[in-house]
Design a protein around this motif. Structure first.
Motif, mmCIF file in Angstrom:
data_model
loop_
_atom_site.group_PDB
_atom_site.id
_atom_site.type_symbol
_atom_site.label_atom_id
_atom_site.label_comp_id
_atom_site.label_asym_id
_atom_site.label_seq_id
_atom_site.Cartn_x
_atom_site.Cartn_y
_atom_site.Cartn_z
ATOM 1 N N GLY A 18 -5.950 5.478 -7.944
ATOM 2 C CA GLY A 18 -7.143 6.077 -7.357
ATOM 3 C C GLY A 18 -8.082 6.612 -8.423
ATOM 4 N N GLU A 19 -7.520 7.283 -9.409
ATOM 5 C CA GLU A 19 -8.327 7.812 -10.510
ATOM 6 C C GLU A 19 -9.008 6.687 -11.277
ATOM 7 N N ALA A 20 -8.277 5.620 -11.558
ATOM 8 C CA ALA A 20 -8.849 4.483 -12.285
ATOM 9 C C ALA A 20 -9.968 3.832 -11.476
ATOM 10 N N ALA A 21 -9.752 3.665 -10.187
ATOM 11 C CA ALA A 21 -10.772 3.033 -9.341
ATOM 12 C C ALA A 21 -12.044 3.869 -9.282
ATOM 13 N N ARG A 22 -11.896 5.193 -9.344
ATOM 14 C CA ARG A 22 -13.060 6.078 -9.304
ATOM 15 C C ARG A 22 -13.757 6.203 -10.646
ATOM 16 N N SER A 23 -13.001 6.182 -11.733
ATOM 17 C CA SER A 23 -13.588 6.587 -13.006
ATOM 18 C C SER A 23 -13.783 5.463 -14.031
ATOM 19 N N THR A 24 -13.169 4.329 -13.847
ATOM 20 C CA THR A 24 -13.344 3.238 -14.804
ATOM 21 C C THR A 24 -14.686 2.560 -14.532
ATOM 22 N N PRO A 25 -15.538 2.514 -15.550
ATOM 23 C CA PRO A 25 -16.858 1.897 -15.340
ATOM 24 C C PRO A 25 -16.739 0.472 -14.801
ATOM 25 N N TYR A 26 -17.513 0.206 -13.794
ATOM 26 C CA TYR A 26 -17.638 -1.117 -13.161
ATOM 27 C C TYR A 26 -16.399 -1.600 -12.416
ATOM 28 N N LEU A 27 -15.288 -0.870 -12.453
ATOM 29 C CA LEU A 27 -14.088 -1.343 -11.771
ATOM 30 C C LEU A 27 -14.296 -1.406 -10.260
ATOM 31 N N PRO A 29 -17.091 -1.688 -8.338
ATOM 32 C CA PRO A 29 -17.914 -2.804 -7.857
ATOM 33 C C PRO A 29 -17.280 -4.179 -8.106
ATOM 34 N N VAL A 30 -16.511 -4.314 -9.182
ATOM 35 C CA VAL A 30 -15.812 -5.582 -9.427
ATOM 36 C C VAL A 30 -14.745 -5.793 -8.348
ATOM 37 N N LEU A 31 -13.976 -4.740 -8.051
ATOM 38 C CA LEU A 31 -12.973 -4.836 -6.989
ATOM 39 C C LEU A 31 -13.623 -5.154 -5.649
ATOM 40 N N GLU A 32 -14.736 -4.508 -5.365
ATOM 41 C CA GLU A 32 -15.432 -4.747 -4.107
ATOM 42 C C GLU A 32 -15.926 -6.188 -4.014
ATOM 43 N N SER A 33 -16.454 -6.710 -5.091
ATOM 44 C CA SER A 33 -16.918 -8.103 -5.112
ATOM 45 C C SER A 33 -15.757 -9.067 -4.926
ATOM 46 N N LEU A 34 -14.652 -8.815 -5.622
ATOM 47 C CA LEU A 34 -13.472 -9.667 -5.456
ATOM 48 C C LEU A 34 -12.913 -9.565 -4.040
ATOM 49 N N HIS A 35 -12.994 -8.379 -3.458
ATOM 50 C CA HIS A 35 -12.536 -8.173 -2.083
ATOM 51 C C HIS A 35 -13.359 -9.043 -1.123
ATOM 52 N N ILE A 36 -14.658 -9.049 -1.300
ATOM 53 C CA ILE A 36 -15.524 -9.865 -0.454
ATOM 54 C C ILE A 36 -15.223 -11.348 -0.643
ATOM 55 N N LEU A 37 -15.025 -11.767 -1.894
ATOM 56 C CA LEU A 37 -14.655 -13.172 -2.135
ATOM 57 C C LEU A 37 -13.310 -13.492 -1.488
ATOM 58 N N GLY A 38 -12.370 -12.558 -1.544
ATOM 59 C CA GLY A 38 -11.077 -12.746 -0.889
ATOM 60 C C GLY A 38 -11.222 -12.890 0.615
ATOM 61 N N ILE A 39 -12.132 -12.122 1.200
ATOM 62 C CA ILE A 39 -12.392 -12.231 2.634
ATOM 63 C C ILE A 39 -12.900 -13.628 2.968
ATOM 64 N N VAL A 40 -13.799 -14.133 2.134
ATOM 65 C CA VAL A 40 -14.333 -15.481 2.344
ATOM 66 C C VAL A 40 -13.213 -16.519 2.278
ATOM 67 N N VAL A 41 -12.355 -16.385 1.262
ATOM 68 C CA VAL A 41 -11.265 -17.350 1.070
ATOM 69 C C VAL A 41 -10.220 -17.222 2.185
ATOM 70 N N LEU A 42 -10.077 -16.053 2.760
ATOM 71 C CA LEU A 42 -9.164 -15.844 3.890
ATOM 72 C C LEU A 42 -9.776 -16.323 5.204
#
Length: 163
Positions: A18-27, A29-42
């Motif tokens: 949780g800390e890494a997801a909140r504080s690592t720069p760009y993590l 939005p990258v996770l969110e973008s990959l999540h959306i791509l995963g939704i498309v692939v699913l």
């Protein structure tokens, strides 16, 4: 029960993930973008399979062939969605859980899992009997439920940010 769920959410949110997801720069939005791509692939292959069950393309491809080509891709998408969804949730677990859309998304995900299990352990076990013909009504109901539920999951997921 509420206290247990809240404790789990707080633990997840306060974790290193949780800390890494909140504080690592760009993590995030990258996770969110990959999540959306995963939704498309699913959802893309799942919808194509559901539409085949409903009769679209019946003369072009059998149900088992459609399953053989489409469902492994959907499984990859599901893996991506899970692997990105957990850290996305962990970034703000208590806030997300407090959203009005959270119970809807969770409930619809549970319904999707039940629908998949019932379909594969039920009518799909006899697919050889109807593989090239019109799917039985139970398969059509499962396909319609799938289309509706996954659409609802997507809408609820987007509403998490706004409710």
């Amino acid at each position: 029960m509420y206290d247990l769920l809240n404790s789990i959410l707080v633990l997840l949110q306060d974790s290193a993930l949780g800390e890494a997801a909140r504080s690592t720069p760009y993590l995030y939005p990258v996770l969110e973008s990959l999540h959306i791509l995963g939704i498309v692939v699913l959802v893309g292959p799942a919808f194509a399979f559901d539409l085949r069950l409903l009769g679209i393309g019946r003369r072009l491809i059998s149900v088992t062939k459609a399953a053989r080509y489409l469902l492994p891709i959907a499984h990859i998408g599901l893996t991506i969605v899970i692997l990105t969804g957990i850290p996305l949730l962990s970034a703000q677990a208590t806030i997300i859980a407090g959203s009005g859309a959270a119970p809807w998304k969770l409930g619809l995900l549970i319904l999707a899992a039940i629908n998949i299990a019932v379909f594969h352990n039920g009518v799909y076990r006899r697919v050889d009997a109807w593989n090239d013909a019109a799917a039985p009504s139970a398969a059509c109901v499962a396909a319609a439920v799938s289309l509706i539920v996954w659409t609802g999951v997507i809408f609820a997921g987007r509403l998490l940010a706004y409710t």
